[in-house]
Write a protein that holds these residues in place. Structure first.
Motif, PDB file in Angstrom:
ATOM      1  N   ARG A   1      12.074 -31.961  -2.931  1.00 24.62           N
ATOM      2  CA  ARG A   1      11.327 -30.981  -3.719  1.00 24.62           C
ATOM      3  C   ARG A   1       9.847 -31.247  -3.553  1.00 24.62           C
ATOM      4  O   ARG A   1       9.426 -32.399  -3.458  1.00 24.62           O
ATOM      5  CB  ARG A   1      11.658 -31.114  -5.216  1.00 24.62           C
ATOM      6  CG  ARG A   1      13.048 -30.652  -5.605  1.00 24.62           C
ATOM      7  CD  ARG A   1      13.135 -30.456  -7.118  1.00 24.62           C
ATOM      8  NE  ARG A   1      13.119 -31.727  -7.853  1.00 24.62           N
ATOM      9  CZ  ARG A   1      12.081 -32.165  -8.546  1.00 24.62           C
ATOM     10  NH1 ARG A   1      10.954 -31.483  -8.597  1.00 24.62           N
ATOM     11  NH2 ARG A   1      12.169 -33.323  -9.188  1.00 24.62           N
ATOM     12  N   PHE A   2       9.050 -30.183  -3.526  1.00 28.58           N
ATOM     13  CA  PHE A   2       7.595 -30.368  -3.571  1.00 28.58           C
ATOM     14  C   PHE A   2       6.931 -29.072  -4.030  1.00 28.58           C
ATOM     15  O   PHE A   2       7.552 -28.003  -4.013  1.00 28.58           O
ATOM     16  CB  PHE A   2       7.036 -30.814  -2.209  1.00 28.58           C
ATOM     17  CG  PHE A   2       7.267 -29.855  -1.073  1.00 28.58           C
ATOM     18  CD1 PHE A   2       6.377 -28.823  -0.815  1.00 28.58           C
ATOM     19  CD2 PHE A   2       8.375 -29.992  -0.240  1.00 28.58           C
ATOM     20  CE1 PHE A   2       6.592 -27.936   0.236  1.00 28.58           C
ATOM     21  CE2 PHE A   2       8.599 -29.111   0.815  1.00 28.58           C
ATOM     22  CZ  PHE A   2       7.708 -28.085   1.061  1.00 28.58           C
ATOM     23  N   GLU A   3       5.682 -29.201  -4.453  1.00 25.35           N
ATOM     24  CA  GLU A   3       4.874 -28.036  -4.798  1.00 25.35           C
ATOM     25  C   GLU A   3       4.067 -27.659  -3.560  1.00 25.35           C
ATOM     26  O   GLU A   3       3.362 -28.501  -2.990  1.00 25.35           O
ATOM     27  CB  GLU A   3       3.925 -28.368  -5.960  1.00 25.35           C
ATOM     28  CG  GLU A   3       4.619 -28.574  -7.289  1.00 25.35           C
ATOM     29  CD  GLU A   3       5.295 -27.297  -7.795  1.00 25.35           C
ATOM     30  OE1 GLU A   3       4.620 -26.247  -7.838  1.00 25.35           O
ATOM     31  OE2 GLU A   3       6.494 -27.369  -8.136  1.00 25.35           O
TER      32      GLU A   3
ATOM     33  N   VAL B   1      -2.934 -32.316   3.647  1.00 22.87           N
ATOM     34  CA  VAL B   1      -2.666 -31.418   2.518  1.00 22.87           C
ATOM     35  C   VAL B   1      -3.914 -31.324   1.655  1.00 22.87           C
ATOM     36  O   VAL B   1      -4.555 -32.340   1.360  1.00 22.87           O
ATOM     37  CB  VAL B   1      -1.498 -31.956   1.660  1.00 22.87           C
ATOM     38  CG1 VAL B   1      -1.456 -31.279   0.296  1.00 22.87           C
ATOM     39  CG2 VAL B   1      -0.176 -31.761   2.385  1.00 22.87           C
ATOM     40  N   ARG B   2      -4.284 -30.088   1.285  1.00 27.65           N
ATOM     41  CA  ARG B   2      -5.369 -29.899   0.315  1.00 27.65           C
ATOM     42  C   ARG B   2      -4.813 -29.090  -0.844  1.00 27.65           C
ATOM     43  O   ARG B   2      -4.267 -28.004  -0.666  1.00 27.65           O
ATOM     44  CB  ARG B   2      -6.544 -29.153   0.952  1.00 27.65           C
ATOM     45  CG  ARG B   2      -7.756 -29.049   0.040  1.00 27.65           C
ATOM     46  CD  ARG B   2      -8.980 -28.597   0.852  1.00 27.65           C
ATOM     47  NE  ARG B   2     -10.183 -28.734   0.053  1.00 27.65           N
ATOM     48  CZ  ARG B   2     -10.747 -27.727  -0.614  1.00 27.65           C
ATOM     49  NH1 ARG B   2     -10.192 -26.526  -0.573  1.00 27.65           N
ATOM     50  NH2 ARG B   2     -11.848 -27.915  -1.314  1.00 27.65           N
ATOM     51  N   ARG B   3      -4.957 -29.658  -2.044  1.00 28.30           N
ATOM     52  CA  ARG B   3      -4.449 -29.009  -3.259  1.00 28.30           C
ATOM     53  C   ARG B   3      -5.469 -28.031  -3.827  1.00 28.30           C
ATOM     54  O   ARG B   3      -6.660 -28.096  -3.483  1.00 28.30           O
ATOM     55  CB  ARG B   3      -4.127 -30.071  -4.325  1.00 28.30           C
ATOM     56  CG  ARG B   3      -3.001 -31.014  -3.943  1.00 28.30           C
ATOM     57  CD  ARG B   3      -1.651 -30.437  -4.345  1.00 28.30           C
ATOM     58  NE  ARG B   3      -0.570 -31.102  -3.602  1.00 28.30           N
ATOM     59  CZ  ARG B   3       0.636 -30.549  -3.439  1.00 28.30           C
ATOM     60  NH1 ARG B   3       0.915 -29.368  -3.950  1.00 28.30           N
ATOM     61  NH2 ARG B   3       1.564 -31.188  -2.760  1.00 28.30           N
TER      62      ARG B   3
ATOM     63  N   SER C   1       7.078 -23.720  -6.081  1.00 28.51           N
ATOM     64  CA  SER C   1       8.033 -24.838  -6.092  1.00 28.51           C
ATOM     65  C   SER C   1       9.077 -24.658  -5.004  1.00 28.51           C
ATOM     66  O   SER C   1       9.728 -23.620  -4.929  1.00 28.51           O
ATOM     67  CB  SER C   1       8.737 -24.927  -7.448  1.00 28.51           C
ATOM     68  OG  SER C   1       7.783 -25.138  -8.461  1.00 28.51           O
ATOM     69  N   VAL C   2       9.206 -25.684  -4.167  1.00 27.95           N
ATOM     70  CA  VAL C   2      10.107 -25.631  -3.015  1.00 27.95           C
ATOM     71  C   VAL C   2      11.201 -26.668  -3.181  1.00 27.95           C
ATOM     72  O   VAL C   2      10.940 -27.805  -3.585  1.00 27.95           O
ATOM     73  CB  VAL C   2       9.323 -25.923  -1.712  1.00 27.95           C
ATOM     74  CG1 VAL C   2      10.268 -26.009  -0.515  1.00 27.95           C
ATOM     75  CG2 VAL C   2       8.257 -24.859  -1.484  1.00 27.95           C
ATOM     76  N   ARG C   3      12.441 -26.247  -2.881  1.00 26.34           N
ATOM     77  CA  ARG C   3      13.562 -27.186  -2.861  1.00 26.34           C
ATOM     78  C   ARG C   3      14.320 -26.953  -1.568  1.00 26.34           C
ATOM     79  O   ARG C   3      14.778 -25.834  -1.296  1.00 26.34           O
ATOM     80  CB  ARG C   3      14.487 -26.958  -4.050  1.00 26.34           C
ATOM     81  CG  ARG C   3      15.605 -27.978  -4.158  1.00 26.34           C
ATOM     82  CD  ARG C   3      16.548 -27.640  -5.310  1.00 26.34           C
ATOM     83  NE  ARG C   3      17.491 -28.718  -5.559  1.00 26.34           N
ATOM     84  CZ  ARG C   3      18.586 -28.934  -4.841  1.00 26.34           C
ATOM     85  NH1 ARG C   3      18.864 -28.149  -3.810  1.00 26.34           N
ATOM     86  NH2 ARG C   3      19.384 -29.934  -5.143  1.00 26.34           N
TER      87      ARG C   3
ATOM     88  N   ALA D   1       6.179 -35.297  -1.989  1.00 30.76           N
ATOM     89  CA  ALA D   1       7.508 -34.741  -2.271  1.00 30.76           C
ATOM     90  C   ALA D   1       8.335 -35.704  -3.110  1.00 30.76           C
ATOM     91  O   ALA D   1       8.051 -36.901  -3.179  1.00 30.76           O
ATOM     92  CB  ALA D   1       8.236 -34.450  -0.956  1.00 30.76           C
ATOM     93  N   VAL D   2       9.345 -35.141  -3.753  1.00 30.70           N
ATOM     94  CA  VAL D   2      10.327 -35.934  -4.493  1.00 30.70           C
ATOM     95  C   VAL D   2      11.626 -35.915  -3.697  1.00 30.70           C
ATOM     96  O   VAL D   2      12.105 -34.842  -3.312  1.00 30.70           O
ATOM     97  CB  VAL D   2      10.558 -35.341  -5.895  1.00 30.70           C
ATOM     98  CG1 VAL D   2      11.714 -36.043  -6.592  1.00 30.70           C
ATOM     99  CG2 VAL D   2       9.292 -35.436  -6.718  1.00 30.70           C
TER     100      VAL D   2
END
Lengths: 162, 265
Positions: free
Chosen positions: B164-166, B191-193, B66-68, B131-132
Motif C-alpha cells: 500500500r502507498f499514497e 518522490v516529491r510529496r 491511496s493505492v493497494r 510503502a507499507v
C-alpha cells in the motif's frame, strides 16, 4: 510423481511427471512436441517461449505442475488448415531465420507482441521487446522486419473484418 | 534441479498451513528467480507452495491517491494498469522495464520484494514511496522491511499479501541497466510529496541493498531541479564494487540517475 492435465494446442492432454519437471520437458518428452526448444540453461534465450493462458511465458522456467489446468499453445498449434500463421509466413518471406533454432520462440514472442500492440507496433518497441529472445545468426534485422510486416498485415486484416 | 514437492494453495491460510508442515519449504509466486535458481541447484526447497492461484492476493485498487497492489500482481499487470497510471505512472514504467515480456507475464511484485535482490527495481520504489508491506500477520513499513542483501524482515512462513502507498505529487525511476544482464547497475526512484518532502531511494549500488540518500533528499527538498544534484557528495565507501562497475563509478551513476529521474518526474 504428479498426474497433470492441461490443454495443449486445443487438445486436453494428461501425463505423469516429477514435480520438478519443467514445462518445456513435459511438452517435448511427454507430449512429443519438439518444436519448443531449449537453447540455454539460464532463462535468457527465449527459444522455449510458449503461450500460457493468453500470455507468452518461458516454459523452461515454469514447472509442468504449475501449468496444470492451463491452456498452452506451442509453435505446432499456430498454423491452421495447412496454412502458415501470418507471423510464420512473414518470417519465411523476410528471411527471419538462418539456422532456425531460436525461431519457435521468436515466432511465439512475435505473436504475443502483436496481440498486445496490434498494428501500432514500431521498430523501437519490437527491438526492446526482443530482449528476452536471443538469435546467434541473423543480427535481428530480418526478424524485426518480419514482425513489423506481420503486425501490419494482421492489423490490416483486423480492420478489414471490422 | 533437486527433487521437490509441489503444493497449490487456494487461500492464504492454506498456504501458511502447508508451509508450517514442510521441512524446508519456499513460497512460489511467479518463480522467475526461484525456478532458475533451483535449476542451477543453488536452492533446494523440500516443498514449493504455489501462491499464484490465491484470489485474495490479486488485483490493483486505487481509491483517490491511496493505492493497494495485491502481492500476486504481475509486472505486466502493474505496467498496464490504467488506474495506477492515472495516479503514479512512475511505478507502471518501472514495472514495464523489469526483465523481458515473458518474465513480466509471470513475475510478481510480492515475489520481487520478498526476494530483495540488491539489483531489483521494486525495492527502490517501495522505499521512496514509503510503502507499507502488508503480510498475513502484520504491516511493515518499507524502511523497516529491507534489511540487507536478499534479506527482509519477513519471518518464517510469513507471506506478503499486498503493498500500500499514497501516490505522490511527482515521482520517477531511472536505471542504468547492465548491458548483458539488464539488471540495474544503479537505479534511482525519486518522490516529491505535496508538502515538498522528497525521498530518494537507490537500488543496484549499495553493498547492503537498497538505501535512501539523505544528502540528495535535502538538496532536492530545497530545490527540486536536476541542477540541485550537482554539488551533492555521494560517498562511494559503502557502494558495490564488482567486475561490472567500481564503487566510484556507481557513486557517479547515483547522481546521474537522480538527475534524470528528477527531469522525468
Amino acid at each position: 510423481m504428479a498426474k497433470i492435465t492441461m490443454t495443449v494446442n486445443g487438445r486436453q492432454v494428461s501425463g505423469l511427471c516429477d514435480d520438478r519437471t519443467l514445462l518445456v520437458h513435459f511438452i517435448r518428452e511427454n507430449l512429443g512436441l519438439t518444436g519448443t526448444h531449449v537453447g540455454c540453461d539460464t532463462t535468457q534465450c527465449g527459444a522455449c517461449v510458449v503461450d500460457m493462458d493468453g500470455q507468452s511465458v518461458k516454459s523452461c522456467s515454469i514447472l509442468a505442475v504449475q501449468a496444470a489446468g492451463s491452456s498452452i499453445t506451442t509453435i505446432e498449434g499456430l498454423s491452421a488448415n495447412g496454412e502458415l500463421h501470418p507471423v510464420q509466413a512473414a518470417f519465411k518471406a523476410h528471411h527471419g531465420l538462418q539456422c532456425g533454432f531460436c525461431t519457435p520462440g521468436m515466432v511465439m514472442t512475435a505473436v504475443d507482441m502483436i496481440r498486445r500492440h496490434g498494428s501500432n507496433l514500431d521498430e523501437a518497441t519490437v527491438r526492446a521487446e526482443l530482449e528476452g529472445n536471443i538469435c546467434r545468426c541473423t543480427g535481428y534485422h530480418n526478424i524485426v522486419q518480419a514482425i513489423l510486416a506481420a503486425a501490419a498485415e494482421m492489423g490490416g486484416a483486423r480492420h478489414a473484418a471490422e | 534441479m533437486y527433487d521437490t514437492n509441489y503444493h497449490r494453495a487456494s487461500s492464504i491460510d492454506e498456504a501458511v498451513n502447508i508451509m508450517a508442515a514442510a521441512a524446508e519449504g519456499k513460497y512460489l509466486s511467479g518463480g522467475m528467480t526461484l525456478i532458475p535458481t533451483m535449476k542451477q541447484r543453488l536452492a533446494a526447497p523440500s516443498d514449493l507452495v504455489d501462491l499464484r492461484h490465491i484470489a485474495e492476493m490479486k488485483g490493483i485498487a486505487v481509491d483517490g491517491r491511496s493505492v493497494r497492489i495485491g502481492a500476486a500482481s504481475t509486472h505486466e499487470e502493474v505496467a498496464t494498469s490504467a488506474a495506477l497510471a492515472a495516479v503514479c505512472p512512475a511505478i507502471c514504467r518501472l514495472a514495464a522495464h523489469i526483465g523481458d515480456p515473458h518474465v513480466r507475464h509471470m513475475g510478481t511484485i510480492g515475489g520481487s520484494i520478498a526476494n530483495n535482490d540488491p539489483a531489483a527495481d521494486y525495492p527502490a520504489a517501495m522505499l521512496a514511496l514509503d510503502a507499507v508491506i502488508v503480510t498475513d500477520r502484520r504491516e511493515i513499513s518499507a524502511g523497516d522491511f529491507f534489511t540487507g542483501l536478499f534479506e527482509t524482515a519477513l519471518e518464517d512462513g510469513e507471506i506478503i499479501t499486498a503493498v500500500r502507498f499514497e501516490a505522490p505529487a511527482r515521482a520517477a525511476y531511472q536505471k542504468f541497466p547492465n548491458p548483458a544482464s539488464r539488471y540495474a547497475m544503479t537505479g534511482v526512484f525519486v518522490v516529491r510529496r505535496d508538502d515538498g518532502g522528497v525521498r530518494v531511494a537507490v537500488t543496484g549500488a549499495g553493498s547492503d541493498g537498497v538505501f535512501r540518500h539523505p544528502g540528495l533528499e535535502a538538496a532536492l527538498a530545497a530545490n527540486w531541479s536536476p541542477d540541485a544534484v550537482a554539488n551533492v557528495m555521494v560517498d562511494a565507501t559503502d557502494l558495490l564494487s564488482d567486475l561490472h562497475a567500481s564503487a566510484a563509478y556507481r557513486a557517479n551513476l547515483v547522481k546521474v540517475m537522480t538527475k534524470r529521474a528528477v527531469a522525468a518526474a
